[in-house]
Structure formats: C-alpha cells, structure tokens
Write a protein that holds these residues in place. Structure first.
Motif, PDB file in Angstrom:
ATOM      1  N   UNK A   1       0.719  -1.226   0.009  1.00  0.00           N
ATOM      2  CA  UNK A   1      -0.061  -0.200  -0.112  1.00  0.00           C
ATOM      3  C   UNK A   1       0.889   1.101  -0.001  1.00  0.00           C
ATOM      4  N   UNK A   2       1.976   1.236   0.711  1.00  0.00           N
ATOM      5  CA  UNK A   2       3.011   2.408   0.759  1.00  0.00           C
ATOM      6  C   UNK A   2       3.437   2.710  -0.751  1.00  0.00           C
ATOM      7  N   UNK A   3       3.885   1.597  -1.637  1.00  0.00           N
ATOM      8  CA  UNK A   3       4.400   1.908  -2.791  1.00  0.00           C
ATOM      9  C   UNK A   3       3.422   2.508  -3.616  1.00  0.00           C
ATOM     10  N   UNK A   4       1.940   1.983  -3.631  1.00  0.00           N
ATOM     11  CA  UNK A   4       0.887   2.280  -4.467  1.00  0.00           C
ATOM     12  C   UNK A   4       0.684   3.760  -3.997  1.00  0.00           C
ATOM     13  N   UNK A   5       0.553   4.333  -2.938  1.00  0.00           N
ATOM     14  CA  UNK A   5       0.101   5.647  -2.711  1.00  0.00           C
ATOM     15  C   UNK A   5       1.415   6.425  -3.123  1.00  0.00           C
ATOM     16  N   UNK A   6       2.491   6.100  -2.892  1.00  0.00           N
ATOM     17  CA  UNK A   6       3.946   7.041  -3.114  1.00  0.00           C
ATOM     18  C   UNK A   6       3.713   7.150  -4.626  1.00  0.00           C
ATOM     19  N   UNK A   7       3.576   6.237  -5.402  1.00  0.00           N
ATOM     20  CA  UNK A   7       3.355   6.092  -6.916  1.00  0.00           C
ATOM     21  C   UNK A   7       2.093   7.229  -7.466  1.00  0.00           C
ATOM     22  N   UNK A   8       1.120   7.067  -6.851  1.00  0.00           N
ATOM     23  CA  UNK A   8       0.146   8.178  -7.089  1.00  0.00           C
ATOM     24  C   UNK A   8       0.095   9.440  -6.415  1.00  0.00           C
ATOM     25  N   UNK A   9       0.985   9.540  -5.371  1.00  0.00           N
ATOM     26  CA  UNK A   9       1.228  10.846  -4.884  1.00  0.00           C
ATOM     27  C   UNK A   9       1.596  11.898  -6.204  1.00  0.00           C
ATOM     28  N   UNK A  10       2.155  11.365  -6.883  1.00  0.00           N
ATOM     29  CA  UNK A  10       2.463  12.089  -8.341  1.00  0.00           C
ATOM     30  C   UNK A  10       1.251  12.294  -9.064  1.00  0.00           C
ATOM     31  N   UNK A  11       0.596  13.341  -8.926  1.00  0.00           N
ATOM     32  CA  UNK A  11      -0.826  13.510  -9.857  1.00  0.00           C
ATOM     33  C   UNK A  11      -0.634  13.324 -11.344  1.00  0.00           C
TER      34      UNK A  11
END
Length: 347
Positions: A21-31
C-alpha cells in the motif's frame, strides 16, 4: 482504442502488513500518474487511510462501494470488506494473508468481467496467504487457474526479459519437470508474447542450460544433451529463432543476453538471481500467456521496512506503465490481425 483513452487499472493491495500500500500511494502521490490511467484499489478505505496519513497525507481518494461507481481522474478505492482490520506493519500473520487474498480475488473477478482492463498486484506473502481458498505457490499459478491461457512468468526491463521454464517448484523436482513438451510450450508462449505484447516482429530467444557448463557433454548431467539440445533443434527446424543451451554464468557475465530479445531460464533462481542483480528496483514481473494482462513489482512484501516510509515505489511505477503499454500493444495487435483477416476474406 485511441492512445489517449484512459485504461482502468485494477490494483490488489498485497499483504496489508507489507510495503504494498505504501508504494501504491507513493506512486500516485505524483498527480501526473492519473494522466495515464484510472486506478482502482481493491481493499478497504480504512486500511488505505492507515498508510495514507504517514506516506501521502495530501493524496485524495474516491471511496466506492461498487465497481460501476469508478470515477476517471480519481484514485478509486473499492471497499471489498467492511469490517475493521488490525494493521500491523512488518508482521506476517493470518490477517495479512486473509485480506491480501480477498483483495486479489475481488480484483481478478473485476478483471475477468471486464470492469478493469489490466491488473497490477502488490506483493503477497506466499506462506500466510495459504488457505482452503488459496493453495497456490504464488500469483502466477492462481491467475492461471482463474484466467484463460497457459502462463509464463517473465521478469523484465527495457533491456532484459527473462522467462522461466519451471516456476515455483522445489529444486529437487526441476530435472524431472523439464521435458521437450514443457520447453516447447514455454518457448511458444514467450515467442507469441514478444510479438503481440511487445511488438517484436521476429523474436530472437536464448535458452539456458540446466547443468553447470550445460553438462559438459554429459559429464555433469545428461539433461542438456538428451532433452534441451534436441528440443532446441526441433524448434529451430520449425522456423523460430531460438538458440542454446547456454551456460548461465558465462551468458550473463559476458552480457550475451543483449544479443537476444528474451532469455528462457530452466528454473527460478537461475533466471531471477542474475536478473535482480542487474535490475533490482526497476524490474517488472509480467504474467505472459493469459488472456488478461497482469504485472507486479519485482520485490516482495518488505516486512523489514514496512511502516517506516522507506519503500521505493520505482518498481511499482514500472509495473503500472508496463501493464498500460502491454494492454495497448495487445489491442493494436488484435486490430491489425483482424483487419488482415477481413482484407483476405474480401479478396
């Protein structure tokens, strides 16, 4: 499908106590990622929120209760379960296994039904996910049981693609598993994938040998002489550019892999150990040969760093981009081949 169409990407959360979940959220933190696809996370908004407050507090999510409610341009989180779940970053336990399977099962269902176009899976723990409903060695075997086709695990970067003749089986069973039929089948899947999934018109494939030095003409095992070499010859006689067997150590050490479009290793660590040494953090695990596209990052659950904000999202991003590209390639290939058939019928 136009190049600008948004592809719906289903994402399973993996082990909720790992780094998925951390890497998923970090990836989509880039809009900007939302310019390429519409993501749907299968799991729980509460579990996602647990990690969100630490690694991506400003990210906005769209909580939905039905797959038909997906909103383009948003990070959709589909609530697969309603109950509260205890999240324990870094711990492998029954809870992590149970809910990683529920996430995966729901995502695969939507993939099969066409509500999502591709699937990207975050890492599971192969031990704690085992249950009456999941009795597989990993994602690849489960997906093969649910989808159409014959699977082939491929680890890949832009420069290197490594497929496996045998996957998640004990080392003691490898030799007996390697047969002419199995090698021929895996070559066929890899060959077709390189054409339709990667747009390579006439693929060139290298096969690795099984024994050290490819058996040294039978001195160190007979499988290379009696099984692999004759099989390669038959495949060549059929018109495919397949060569080998090559001794794995020298093949990777000399960078001979750069002369081929893909490499087919005889067993898991023979192919994946050098691949990860060369590409770890940027590689993608792709399940070729099935009627749907699935990719994942090339790392595991990362229990040792889970919850510490240290996980690198690069491989997950690569997996996401690869899923999108392969899906588009398949659509284009299907359109081209269908058009050829139509033209032929008219003539």
């Amino acid at each position: 499908m136009e190049a600008t169409d948004k592809i719906k990407v289903g994402i399973s959360l993996g082990d909720i106590n790992g780094i998925g979940i951390e890497v998923i959220l970090k990836a989509f933190n880039d809009k900007r990622m939302l310019d390429f696809c519409t993501p749907i996370l299968f799991g729980s908004s509460k579990v996602v929120a647990f990690y969100k407050k630490e690694v991506a507090p400003n990210i906005q999510i769209q909580v939905i209760s039905d797959i038909k409610q997906v909103v383009d341009g948003k990070i959709n989180v589909l609530n697969v379960w309603k109950e509260d779940v205890e999240v324990s970053p870094g711990h492998s336990n029954e809870i992590g296994g149970k809910y990683s399977f529920l996430s995966l099962k729901s995502a695969v269902k939507s993939l099969k039904e066409g509500f999502v176009d591709t699937l990207v899976t975050a890492p599971i723990n192969k031990e704690n996910i085992q249950s009456d409903d999941f009795h597989f060695a990993g994602h690849t075997e489960y997906l093969e049981s649910e989808l159409k086709g014959s699977s082939l695990m491929i680890l890949m970067t832009d420069e290197l693609k490594v497929g496996l003749v045998t996957g998640h089986i004990p080392v003691s069973e490898i030799s007996s598993a390697i047969t002419e039929d199995l090698i021929t089948q895996k070559v066929k899947v890899l060959y077709n994938s390189l054409i339709q999934d990667f747009g390579i018109e006439r693929p060139k494939i290298a096969l690795l040998g099984l024994n050290p030095h490819c058996g040294d003409n039978g001195v160190i095992g007979k499988e290379d002489e009696e099984v692999i070499k004759p099989t390669v010859q038959k495949i060549q006689d059929g018109g495919k550019l397949v060569y080998g067997p090559y001794a794995a150590d020298g093949f990777f050490g000399s960078k001979a892999y750069k002369n081929f479009d893909a490499v087919l290793a005889m067993y898991h660590d023979q192919g994946l150990a050098p691949f990860k040494s060369l590409s770890f953090g940027n590689g993608v695990n792709y399940t070729a040969g099935l009627d749907k596209v699935r990719t994942s990052p090339d790392h595991g659950t990362g229990f040792d760093i889970s919850g510490k904000g240290m996980a690198d999202e690069s491989s997950f991003k690569e997996a996401l981009f690869s899923a999108i590209e392969i899906h588009r390639n398949r659509v284009n290939f299907k359109e081209l081949t269908q058009n050829v058939l139509k033209v032929s019928k008219r003539k």
